[in-house]
Scaffold this motif. Structure first.
Motif, PDB file in Angstrom:
ATOM      1  N   ASP A  61       0.818  -1.216   0.000  1.00  0.00           N
ATOM      2  CA  ASP A  61       0.000   0.000   0.000  1.00  0.00           C
ATOM      3  C   ASP A  61       0.854   1.270   0.000  1.00  0.00           C
ATOM      4  N   GLY A  62       0.196   2.399   0.146  1.00  0.00           N
ATOM      5  CA  GLY A  62       0.831   3.710   0.065  1.00  0.00           C
ATOM      6  C   GLY A  62       1.889   3.974   1.117  1.00  0.00           C
ATOM      7  N   LYS A  63       1.968   3.142   2.154  1.00  0.00           N
ATOM      8  CA  LYS A  63       3.003   3.344   3.178  1.00  0.00           C
ATOM      9  C   LYS A  63       4.394   3.158   2.578  1.00  0.00           C
ATOM     10  N   VAL A  64       4.546   2.198   1.680  1.00  0.00           N
ATOM     11  CA  VAL A  64       5.846   1.984   1.046  1.00  0.00           C
ATOM     12  C   VAL A  64       6.192   3.160   0.144  1.00  0.00           C
ATOM     13  N   VAL A  65       5.200   3.668  -0.589  1.00  0.00           N
ATOM     14  CA  VAL A  65       5.429   4.834  -1.456  1.00  0.00           C
ATOM     15  C   VAL A  65       5.850   6.032  -0.608  1.00  0.00           C
ATOM     16  N   ALA A  66       5.178   6.250   0.517  1.00  0.00           N
ATOM     17  CA  ALA A  66       5.538   7.356   1.420  1.00  0.00           C
ATOM     18  C   ALA A  66       6.940   7.158   1.979  1.00  0.00           C
ATOM     19  N   ASN A  67       7.298   5.914   2.302  1.00  0.00           N
ATOM     20  CA  ASN A  67       8.643   5.632   2.810  1.00  0.00           C
ATOM     21  C   ASN A  67       9.706   5.954   1.763  1.00  0.00           C
ATOM     22  N   VAL A  68       9.435   5.600   0.497  1.00  0.00           N
ATOM     23  CA  VAL A  68      10.375   5.894  -0.589  1.00  0.00           C
ATOM     24  C   VAL A  68      10.555   7.402  -0.724  1.00  0.00           C
ATOM     25  N   GLU A  69       9.462   8.144  -0.692  1.00  0.00           N
ATOM     26  CA  GLU A  69       9.551   9.601  -0.819  1.00  0.00           C
ATOM     27  C   GLU A  69      10.295  10.214   0.367  1.00  0.00           C
ATOM     28  N   ARG A  70      10.041   9.693   1.567  1.00  0.00           N
ATOM     29  CA  ARG A  70      10.681  10.225   2.774  1.00  0.00           C
ATOM     30  C   ARG A  70      12.180   9.931   2.783  1.00  0.00           C
ATOM     31  N   GLN A  71      12.580   8.803   2.215  1.00  0.00           N
ATOM     32  CA  GLN A  71      13.982   8.388   2.241  1.00  0.00           C
ATOM     33  C   GLN A  71      14.671   8.574   0.887  1.00  0.00           C
TER      34      GLN A  71
END
Length: 201
Positions: free
Chosen positions: A130-140
Motif C-alpha cells: 500500500d501507500g506506506k511503502v510509497v511514502a517511505n520511498v519519498e521520505r527516504q
C-alpha cells in the motif's frame, strides 16, 4: 590403609563438588534461556499479532478502478493475512495483487568502476504494498539516491552492456533500496527496479 581411604574420600568429595557446580551452571543457563524466550514472546502459544503500521499487500480488484470523484481520495482494498511474509520478502502472484510504480524523478549519473566510462539511468520502483511503502520511498529519497549511486559506481562497463549484467544491476539496486528502507523505516517492500532510460558510455 587409612591414608588411602582418606585420599579416595577427598577425591570423591571434589568430584561431587564439581558435579554440583556443573549442574548448577547448566540449570542457570537453561533458566536464563527460557526467561529470554518468555520475555521476547517466543513461546506464547499464539501467532505474533500483525503490526497495524506495517504496509499491507493491495489486492487487485476484478473491475478496473474508477478514478475518485473530485475532492475525494481513492479507496484501496487490502487483503490481510493471506500470505506468509518473512522480513517483507514475499512471492506475490502478479495476477492477484495490484502493483504500484514509483518513478524517481531525477536520473542518476555515475562513473563506472573501471574508470573508462559512465552510466546514466532513470528508474522506477515496483511494489505490491500500500501507500506506506510509497511514502517511505519519498521520505527516504536522499539515502536511496546515495545507495543507487554507490551501486552504479561499482559496475563494470563490459558486464553492464550485456543483458545478464543489466538484470544483475536490477537485482543489486532492488537489494540496496530495500536495505535503506529496512534500516530507516523497518520495512522494504520494493519488488523490483525497472529502467526508464539507460545510457552507458
Amino acid at each position: 590403609m587409612s591414608k588411602i581411604k582418606e585420599k579416595s574420600d577427598a577425591k570423591g568429595g571434589k568430584s561431587k563438588k564439581m558435579l554440583l557446580i556443573g549442574m548448577g551452571a547448566t540449570l542457570l543457563t537453561a533458566g536464563g534461556a527460557a526467561g529470554g524466550i518468555y520475555l521476547s514472546g517466543g513461546v506464547t502459544g499464539k501467532e505474533a499479532e500483525e503490526d497495524p503500521h506495517r504496509p499491507k499487500l493491495v489486492e487487485r480488484s476484478e473491475e478496473p478502478a474508477e478514478p475518485p470523484a473530485e475532492g475525494e481520495e481513492g479507496k484501496v482494498v487490502l487483503k490481510e493475512g493471506t500470505i506468509s511474509v518473512k522480513n517483507d520478502k514475499v512471492k506475490v502472484d502478479p495476477k492477484k495483487f495490484e502493483v504500484t510504480y514509483v518513478a524517481l524523478e531525477q536520473s542518476f549519473t555515475a562513473n563506472l568502476a573501471d574508470g573508462a566510462g559512465f552510466v546514466q539511468l532513470g528508474i522506477s520502483l515496483a511494489t505490491y504494498y500500500d501507500g506506506k511503502v510509497v511514502a517511505n520511498v519519498e521520505r527516504q529519497a536522499v539515502p536511496i539516491r546515495s545507495a543507487v549511486l554507490m551501486v552504479l559506481s561499482q559496475q563494470d562497463a563490459a558486464v553492464l552492456s550485456t543483458p545478464q549484467g543489466k538484470q544483475m544491476l536490477q537485482r543489486d539496486l532492488t537489494h540496496a533500496i530495500n536495505d535503506v528502507l529496512r534500516q530507516k523505516e523497518g520495512f522494504g517492500g520494493i519488488d523490483n527496479v525497472y529502467f526508464t532510460n539507460l545510457v552507458i558510455q
